[in-house]
Design a protein around this motif. Structure first.
Motif, short mmCIF file in Angstrom:
data_model
loop_
_atom_site.label_atom_id
_atom_site.label_comp_id
_atom_site.label_asym_id
_atom_site.label_seq_id
_atom_site.Cartn_x
_atom_site.Cartn_y
_atom_site.Cartn_z
N GLY A 40 0.86 3.16 -3.61
CA GLY A 40 -0.26 4.09 -3.44
C GLY A 40 -0.18 5.32 -4.33
O GLY A 40 -1.20 5.80 -4.83
N SER A 41 1.02 5.83 -4.57
CA SER A 41 1.15 7.04 -5.38
C SER A 41 0.77 6.81 -6.84
O SER A 41 0.57 7.76 -7.59
CB SER A 41 2.59 7.57 -5.31
N ALA A 81 0.84 -1.21 0.00
CA ALA A 81 0.00 0.00 0.00
C ALA A 81 0.87 1.25 0.00
O ALA A 81 0.58 2.23 -0.70
CB ALA A 81 -0.93 -0.01 1.22
N ARG A 82 1.94 1.24 0.78
CA ARG A 82 2.85 2.40 0.82
C ARG A 82 3.66 2.52 -0.47
O ARG A 82 3.93 3.63 -0.95
CB ARG A 82 3.79 2.28 2.02
N THR A 132 -6.78 2.16 1.83
CA THR A 132 -5.65 1.30 1.49
C THR A 132 -4.88 0.97 2.76
O THR A 132 -4.87 1.74 3.72
CB THR A 132 -4.74 1.93 0.42
N THR A 187 -4.54 0.50 -4.70
CA THR A 187 -4.83 0.22 -3.29
C THR A 187 -4.58 -1.25 -3.00
O THR A 187 -4.71 -2.11 -3.87
CB THR A 187 -6.29 0.56 -2.92
N TYR A 213 -10.30 5.56 -1.43
CA TYR A 213 -9.43 6.20 -0.43
C TYR A 213 -9.15 5.27 0.75
O TYR A 213 -8.75 5.72 1.82
CB TYR A 213 -10.06 7.51 0.05
#
Length: 239
Positions: free
Chosen positions: A164-165, A160-161, A225, A169, A223
Motif C-alpha cells: 500500500g505504501s 494490501a498492507r 484496498t 491497491t 483509496y
C-alpha cells in the motif's frame, strides 16, 4: 491514459467480460488461456491472448515477457483463472484438493508476485482477485474450491498492507451465481434451488462482475484496498 492490463483466464465467462469492459475503457488488455484456441473476437477487440498455465512458473514468466513487449509492464492485474473439482470430502482425492489450490490460490500468488515487480518500480498499480461467495459461505462438495477462494481474501489483505505504501491497491471481488456456460448446464431443479437462496432472485450477468472490477481498477477507487466486494445478489450478506 491507456494502461497495460492482464486478466488471467480471460478467454471465457467472467474473465472475458472483464477483458471486454477494460478494453472498452481504452486499456491495452492481455488475457491468458490454458488450452484450446482463444475466441476469435479477442483480436477484433485488440485484446492480446497469451497461452499460459498459471500452475507452471516458467509459463507465467514467458507470458509476462510477451505482454511486456507488447504493452509494457502490467499496471492492472485481474487474477481470475480458476478451476473446480467438486467432490464430497470423503471421496475427494489428494490430487482433487491440491490441483484446485495450486491453480486458484498458488497460481494467483505467482501472477501477483510477477506483476508486483513493475508496480513497485512505478509506485502505482491495481490488483483485483476474483474470489467467490463460496469462499465466504462454504459449500458442500466444494471444500477444495472454498478453501482456495477463502485463501485469496487473506492473501489480498496481506498484499494490501505490504504494498500500500507504494500506491498499489489489492482488492477482492466475490461473485455469487453468475449466468455462464457452467451454470446453464445445471438442471432446472438445481437452478430453482439456487434462486431460492438469492434475495434478488436471479443470476448475475458476467458484465455486472466486470463493472465491479472496472471500478476497483479505476482512479475513483484509489483509496480502497484490502476490501472484499460481494457481487452476489445478497446471497452472502453478513459474511
Amino acid at each position: 491514459m491507456s494502461r497495460s492490463v492482464l486478466v488471467t483466464g480471460g478467454n471465457r465467462g467472467i474473465g472475458l467480460a472483464i477483458a471486454r469492459s477494460l478494453a472498452g475503457a481504452g486499456d491495452q488488455v492481455a488475457v491468458t488461456y490454458r488450452s484450446g484456441e482463444p475466441p476469435a473476437e479477442l483480436a477484433g477487440l485488440g485484446i492480446l491472448a497469451v497461452k499460459c498455465d498459471i500452475t507452471d512458473p516458467e509459463q507465467v514468466e514467458r507470458a509476462y515477457k510477451e505482454i511486456e513487449e507488447a504493452h509494457g509492464p502490467v499496471q492492472v492485474l485481474v487474477a481470475n483463472a480458476g478451476v473446480t473439482r467438486d467432490q464430497l470430502l470423503l471421496r475427494m482425492s489428494e490430487e482433487d484438493f491440491t490441483s484446485v489450490v495450486d491453480t486458484n490460490l498458488t497460481g494467483t500468488f505467482r501472477v501477483v508476485k510477477r506483476a508486483s515487480r513493475g508496480m513497485l518500480r512505478s509506485r502505482t498499480g491495481r490488483i483485483v482477485l476474483i474470489s467467490s461467495v463460496v469462499g465466504l459461505l462454504g459449500s458442500a462438495g466444494q471444500a477444495n474450491y472454498a478453501a482456495s477462494k477463502a485463501g485469496l481474501v487473506g492473501f489480498a489483505r496481506s498484499i494490501a498492507r505490504e504494498l500500500g505504501s507504494r500506491g498499489i491497491t489489492c482488492n477482492v471481488v466475490a461473485p455469487g451465481f453468475v449466468d455462464t456456460d457452467m451454470t446453464r448446464a445445471l438442471s432446472d431443479e438445481q437452478r430453482d434451488a439456487i434462486m431460492g437462496q438469492v434475495p434478488l432472485g436471479r443470476y448475475a450477468d458476467a458484465g455486472e462482475i466486470a463493472s465491479a472490477v472496472r471500478f476497483l481498477a479505476s482512479d475513483e477507487a484509489a483509496y480502497i484496498t484490502g476490501a472484499v466486494i460481494p457481487v452476489d445478489g445478497g446471497l452472502g450478506m453478513g459474511h
